[in-house]
Scaffold this motif. Structure first.
Motif, PDB file in Angstrom:
ATOM      1  N   LEU A   1      85.140  46.483  49.740  1.00 44.59           N
ATOM      2  CA  LEU A   1      86.082  47.430  49.170  1.00 44.59           C
ATOM      3  C   LEU A   1      87.008  47.950  50.245  1.00 44.59           C
ATOM      4  CD1 LEU A   1      83.594  49.493  46.990  1.00 44.59           C
ATOM      5  CD2 LEU A   1      84.969  47.520  46.299  1.00 44.59           C
ATOM      6  N   ALA A   2      88.221  48.271  49.894  1.00 40.77           N
ATOM      7  CA  ALA A   2      89.153  48.907  50.831  1.00 40.77           C
ATOM      8  C   ALA A   2      88.890  50.397  50.811  1.00 40.77           C
ATOM      9  CB  ALA A   2      90.595  48.615  50.419  1.00 40.77           C
ATOM     10  N   VAL A   3      88.501  50.955  51.948  1.00 37.84           N
ATOM     11  CA  VAL A   3      88.154  52.370  52.011  1.00 37.84           C
ATOM     12  C   VAL A   3      88.915  53.014  53.153  1.00 37.84           C
ATOM     13  CG1 VAL A   3      86.263  54.030  52.074  1.00 37.84           C
ATOM     14  CG2 VAL A   3      85.843  51.724  51.243  1.00 37.84           C
ATOM     15  N   PRO A   4      90.163  53.427  52.939  1.00 34.01           N
ATOM     16  CA  PRO A   4      90.931  54.038  54.016  1.00 34.01           C
ATOM     17  C   PRO A   4      90.264  55.284  54.580  1.00 34.01           C
ATOM     18  CG  PRO A   4      92.315  53.549  52.103  1.00 34.01           C
ATOM     19  CD  PRO A   4      90.905  53.340  51.686  1.00 34.01           C
ATOM     20  N   ALA A   5      89.494  56.010  53.753  1.00 32.87           N
ATOM     21  CA  ALA A   5      88.888  57.252  54.229  1.00 32.87           C
ATOM     22  C   ALA A   5      87.977  57.007  55.418  1.00 32.87           C
ATOM     23  CB  ALA A   5      88.101  57.914  53.100  1.00 32.87           C
ATOM     24  N   ALA A   6      87.248  55.888  55.409  1.00 36.23           N
ATOM     25  CA  ALA A   6      86.333  55.608  56.505  1.00 36.23           C
ATOM     26  C   ALA A   6      87.085  55.420  57.813  1.00 36.23           C
ATOM     27  CB  ALA A   6      85.503  54.362  56.185  1.00 36.23           C
ATOM     28  N   ALA A   7      88.150  54.646  57.774  1.00 34.98           N
ATOM     29  CA  ALA A   7      88.904  54.398  58.996  1.00 34.98           C
ATOM     30  C   ALA A   7      89.572  55.664  59.515  1.00 34.98           C
ATOM     31  CB  ALA A   7      89.960  53.323  58.735  1.00 34.98           C
ATOM     32  N   SER A   8      90.118  56.469  58.581  1.00 30.14           N
ATOM     33  CA  SER A   8      90.775  57.694  59.018  1.00 30.14           C
ATOM     34  C   SER A   8      89.768  58.673  59.589  1.00 30.14           C
ATOM     35  CB  SER A   8      91.527  58.337  57.849  1.00 30.14           C
ATOM     36  OG  SER A   8      90.628  58.719  56.826  1.00 30.14           O
ATOM     37  N   LEU A   9      88.544  58.649  59.062  1.00 30.95           N
ATOM     38  CA  LEU A   9      87.518  59.537  59.570  1.00 30.95           C
ATOM     39  C   LEU A   9      87.177  59.210  61.015  1.00 30.95           C
ATOM     40  CD1 LEU A   9      85.391  61.719  59.155  1.00 30.95           C
ATOM     41  CD2 LEU A   9      83.854  59.948  58.325  1.00 30.95           C
ATOM     42  N   VAL A  10      87.087  57.907  61.330  1.00 30.48           N
ATOM     43  CA  VAL A  10      86.767  57.510  62.698  1.00 30.48           C
ATOM     44  C   VAL A  10      87.809  58.063  63.655  1.00 30.48           C
ATOM     45  CG1 VAL A  10      86.453  55.585  64.265  1.00 30.48           C
ATOM     46  CG2 VAL A  10      85.563  55.436  61.949  1.00 30.48           C
TER      47      VAL A  10
ATOM     48  N   ARG B   1      69.914  68.164  57.457  1.00 28.20           N
ATOM     49  CA  ARG B   1      69.194  67.584  56.313  1.00 28.20           C
ATOM     50  C   ARG B   1      70.089  67.562  55.067  1.00 28.20           C
ATOM     51  NH1 ARG B   1      63.572  67.041  56.466  1.00 28.20           N
ATOM     52  NH2 ARG B   1      62.584  67.693  58.427  1.00 28.20           N
ATOM     53  N   SER B   2      70.836  68.634  54.872  1.00 26.25           N
ATOM     54  CA  SER B   2      71.737  68.686  53.721  1.00 26.25           C
ATOM     55  C   SER B   2      72.829  67.626  53.833  1.00 26.25           C
ATOM     56  CB  SER B   2      72.358  70.080  53.627  1.00 26.25           C
ATOM     57  OG  SER B   2      73.310  70.143  52.583  1.00 26.25           O
ATOM     58  N   ALA B   3      73.363  67.446  55.029  1.00 28.26           N
ATOM     59  CA  ALA B   3      74.443  66.473  55.222  1.00 28.26           C
ATOM     60  C   ALA B   3      73.964  65.045  55.008  1.00 28.26           C
ATOM     61  CB  ALA B   3      75.040  66.634  56.612  1.00 28.26           C
ATOM     62  N   ILE B   4      72.721  64.756  55.367  1.00 29.79           N
ATOM     63  CA  ILE B   4      72.180  63.417  55.124  1.00 29.79           C
ATOM     64  C   ILE B   4      72.243  63.090  53.638  1.00 29.79           C
ATOM     65  CG2 ILE B   4      70.075  62.024  55.183  1.00 29.79           C
ATOM     66  CD1 ILE B   4      69.306  63.567  57.749  1.00 29.79           C
ATOM     67  N   ASP B   5      71.992  64.087  52.811  1.00 29.88           N
ATOM     68  CA  ASP B   5      72.023  63.884  51.357  1.00 29.88           C
ATOM     69  C   ASP B   5      73.434  63.915  50.779  1.00 29.88           C
ATOM     70  OD1 ASP B   5      69.251  63.678  51.235  1.00 29.88           O
ATOM     71  OD2 ASP B   5      68.972  65.830  50.906  1.00 29.88           O
ATOM     72  N   SER B   6      74.331  64.673  51.399  1.00 27.09           N
ATOM     73  CA  SER B   6      75.640  64.898  50.774  1.00 27.09           C
ATOM     74  C   SER B   6      76.712  63.895  51.181  1.00 27.09           C
ATOM     75  CB  SER B   6      76.137  66.315  51.084  1.00 27.09           C
ATOM     76  OG  SER B   6      76.425  66.460  52.469  1.00 27.09           O
ATOM     77  N   VAL B   7      76.590  63.285  52.356  1.00 25.91           N
ATOM     78  CA  VAL B   7      77.622  62.328  52.792  1.00 25.91           C
ATOM     79  C   VAL B   7      77.340  60.978  52.148  1.00 25.91           C
ATOM     80  CG1 VAL B   7      78.639  61.123  54.752  1.00 25.91           C
ATOM     81  CG2 VAL B   7      78.050  63.543  54.957  1.00 25.91           C
ATOM     82  N   ASP B   8      78.288  60.477  51.417  1.00 28.35           N
ATOM     83  CA  ASP B   8      78.156  59.208  50.699  1.00 28.35           C
ATOM     84  C   ASP B   8      78.244  58.044  51.686  1.00 28.35           C
ATOM     85  OD1 ASP B   8      78.184  57.088  48.960  1.00 28.35           O
ATOM     86  OD2 ASP B   8      80.134  57.570  48.068  1.00 28.35           O
ATOM     87  N   PRO B   9      77.194  57.223  51.796  1.00 29.77           N
ATOM     88  CA  PRO B   9      77.228  56.112  52.747  1.00 29.77           C
ATOM     89  C   PRO B   9      78.003  54.890  52.254  1.00 29.77           C
ATOM     90  CG  PRO B   9      75.111  56.180  51.653  1.00 29.77           C
ATOM     91  CD  PRO B   9      75.889  57.364  51.136  1.00 29.77           C
TER      92      PRO B   9
ATOM     93  N   ALA C   1      80.387  49.425  52.721  1.00 29.44           N
ATOM     94  CA  ALA C   1      81.324  48.519  52.079  1.00 29.44           C
ATOM     95  C   ALA C   1      82.322  47.946  53.087  1.00 29.44           C
ATOM     96  CB  ALA C   1      82.072  49.256  50.962  1.00 29.44           C
ATOM     97  N   LYS C   2      82.958  48.787  53.842  1.00 28.82           N
ATOM     98  CA  LYS C   2      83.998  48.320  54.773  1.00 28.82           C
ATOM     99  C   LYS C   2      83.411  47.492  55.916  1.00 28.82           C
ATOM    100  CE  LYS C   2      87.713  49.869  57.847  1.00 28.82           C
ATOM    101  NZ  LYS C   2      88.790  49.047  57.242  1.00 28.82           N
ATOM    102  N   TYR C   3      82.407  48.060  56.612  1.00 30.06           N
ATOM    103  CA  TYR C   3      81.920  47.404  57.820  1.00 30.06           C
ATOM    104  C   TYR C   3      80.841  46.366  57.519  1.00 30.06           C
ATOM    105  CZ  TYR C   3      84.601  51.193  59.753  1.00 30.06           C
ATOM    106  OH  TYR C   3      85.621  52.056  60.039  1.00 30.06           O
ATOM    107  N   GLY C   4      80.137  46.523  56.380  1.00 28.19           N
ATOM    108  CA  GLY C   4      79.195  45.494  55.975  1.00 28.19           C
ATOM    109  C   GLY C   4      79.909  44.193  55.663  1.00 28.19           C
ATOM    110  N   ALA C   5      81.095  44.277  55.040  1.00 30.36           N
ATOM    111  CA  ALA C   5      81.881  43.082  54.737  1.00 30.36           C
ATOM    112  C   ALA C   5      82.331  42.373  56.007  1.00 30.36           C
ATOM    113  CB  ALA C   5      83.100  43.458  53.900  1.00 30.36           C
ATOM    114  N   GLN C   6      82.439  43.128  57.090  1.00 29.82           N
ATOM    115  CA  GLN C   6      82.848  42.549  58.376  1.00 29.82           C
ATOM    116  C   GLN C   6      81.653  42.077  59.201  1.00 29.82           C
ATOM    117  OE1 GLN C   6      84.997  45.755  60.211  1.00 29.82           O
ATOM    118  NE2 GLN C   6      86.633  45.764  58.663  1.00 29.82           N
ATOM    119  N   GLY C   7      80.453  42.348  58.700  1.00 28.06           N
ATOM    120  CA  GLY C   7      79.257  42.000  59.447  1.00 28.06           C
ATOM    121  C   GLY C   7      79.033  42.877  60.669  1.00 28.06           C
TER     122      GLY C   7
END
Length: 359
Positions: free
Chosen positions: A22-31, A279-287, A292-298
């Motif tokens: 999937l194309a996920v611009p949010a992930a790249a912008s977050l980095v 602990r809360s953030a582990i549950d709330s941040v969607d992985p 999707a983005k980096y798994g597709a790239q291996g």
């Protein structure tokens, strides 16, 4: 930013969806956002919040050090970065730690005090809190006839280091050791690993003073990555062990002021808040976006990097805000501390989040 990421999905659905590219611009912008300071000066250096007045210690003299009496014959030395303490006795001086940033100023500070109180100024005993060079790297200044006392594990670590600035201890112990010199007493104790495998508690009972290095940081948040500690669960436990001692004055080995009991209580509260937020953030941040983005790239490491950074930033934000103006450098190291706590929760406590047992 992490707070705006999609809401968590079920793990089974997430793992199924993560297989797609999937194309996920949010992930790249977050980095990119995580890599940049919020504010910077003309040289690109970040600007941080002012240090609370209550976190600041005494001003060093023209030579760069401050020496003061804790009580009776017990004194401390600081250069605003590191701390040492020493006892003057009828036989000589018992010194605890020799930080290299203070260096030769330790000799000057001891001379200042012993000239004033008429006691022998030679250091006869040197206690190593632990093996790390930033706390005992000036130990070689005190000659070869000094009795050097440490935990038994320190001897092995120093043998491996083979550092001439950190001579081997001459007396070692495993659980407890009472050092009595010239009418003065220090109680040394080992309560297991914490910041390092060999870090000890040094208690002066007559003066109700505890020295414990790299565990409590009076007036400040803990140093980066929870003091770069080697055993995070036991480092956290050591805070409570310290509070079980009946001390009134605390020497933490770092920064510019002594501690009082309220400082220990406040750091424990900070750590409790940070753990709850992590602990809360582990549950709330969607992985999903990261898989999707980096798994597709291996690129497995990119998945870990971006997801763990996002969790740490999400966890740190409310804690840093809560302690701004209360603990110095809350905006400097809280994210790093959250990241380390997150890793400890994953590998020590088994709070695995999306890296748990595959459904």
């Amino acid at each position: 930013m992490p707070a705006n990421l999609p809401s968590p999905t079920g793990r089974r659905g997430f793992l199924k969806g993560a297989a797609g590219a999937l194309a996920v611009p949010a992930a790249a912008s977050l980095v990119g956002a995580l890599a940049q300071p919020a504010r910077a000066d003309d040289n690109g250096l970040p600007d941080f919040a002012p240090i609370p007045a209550a976190s600041v210690g005494p001003t060093p003299n023209a030579d760069g050090y401050y020496v003061g009496r804790i009580a009776g014959n017990l004194y401390w030395v600081t250069d605003s970065y590191y701390q040492s303490m020493f006892l003057t006795t009828t036989r000589g001086v018992v010194l605890v730690d020799a930080p290299p940033t203070i260096g030769h100023n330790l000799l000057r500070a001891i001379d200042d005090v012993t000239r004033a109180n008429g006691r022998p100024g030679k250091v006869t005993h040197l206690v190593y809190s632990h093996s790390h060079a930033d706390h005992i790297g000036a130990a070689g200044l005190f000659g070869t006839d000094v009795i050097r006392v440490s935990h038994a594990a320190t001897a092995g670590l120093l043998a491996r280091a083979a550092d001439p600035n950190r001579p081997q201890p001459t007396v070692t112990f495993r659980d407890k050791y009472q050092l009595k010199v010239g009418g003065e007493t220090l109680q040394l104790a080992y309560h297991g690993p914490n910041h390092s495998p060999d870090n000890i508690f040094v208690y002066a009972p007559e003066y109700a003073t505890l020295m414990l290095v790299d565990v409590l940081y009076p007036g400040w948040v803990p140093f980066k990555n929870l003091a770069v500690s080697q055993d995070i669960p036991d480092w956290i436990k050591a805070q409570s062990i310290a509070m079980d001692y009946p001390w009134q004055t605390f020497v933490g080995g770092h920064l510019g002021r002594l501690g009082v009991r309220a400082d220990g209580t406040l750091q424990i509260q900070y750590m409790n808040d940070l753990e709850a937020s992590t602990r809360s953030a582990i549950d709330s941040v969607d992985p999903s976006p990261y898989f999707a983005k980096y798994g597709a790239q291996g690129n497995s490491w990119a998945i870990f990097r971006t997801f763990l950074d996002a969790v740490a930033e999400t966890a740190a934000a409310p804690v840093a805000a809560k302690y701004a103006g209360v603990l110095a450098a809350a905006d400097v190291f809280t994210k790093d501390n959250a990241w380390t706590l997150l890793e400890s929760l994953r590998i020590d406590a088994g709070v695995l989040g999306p890296f748990g047992v595959r459904p």
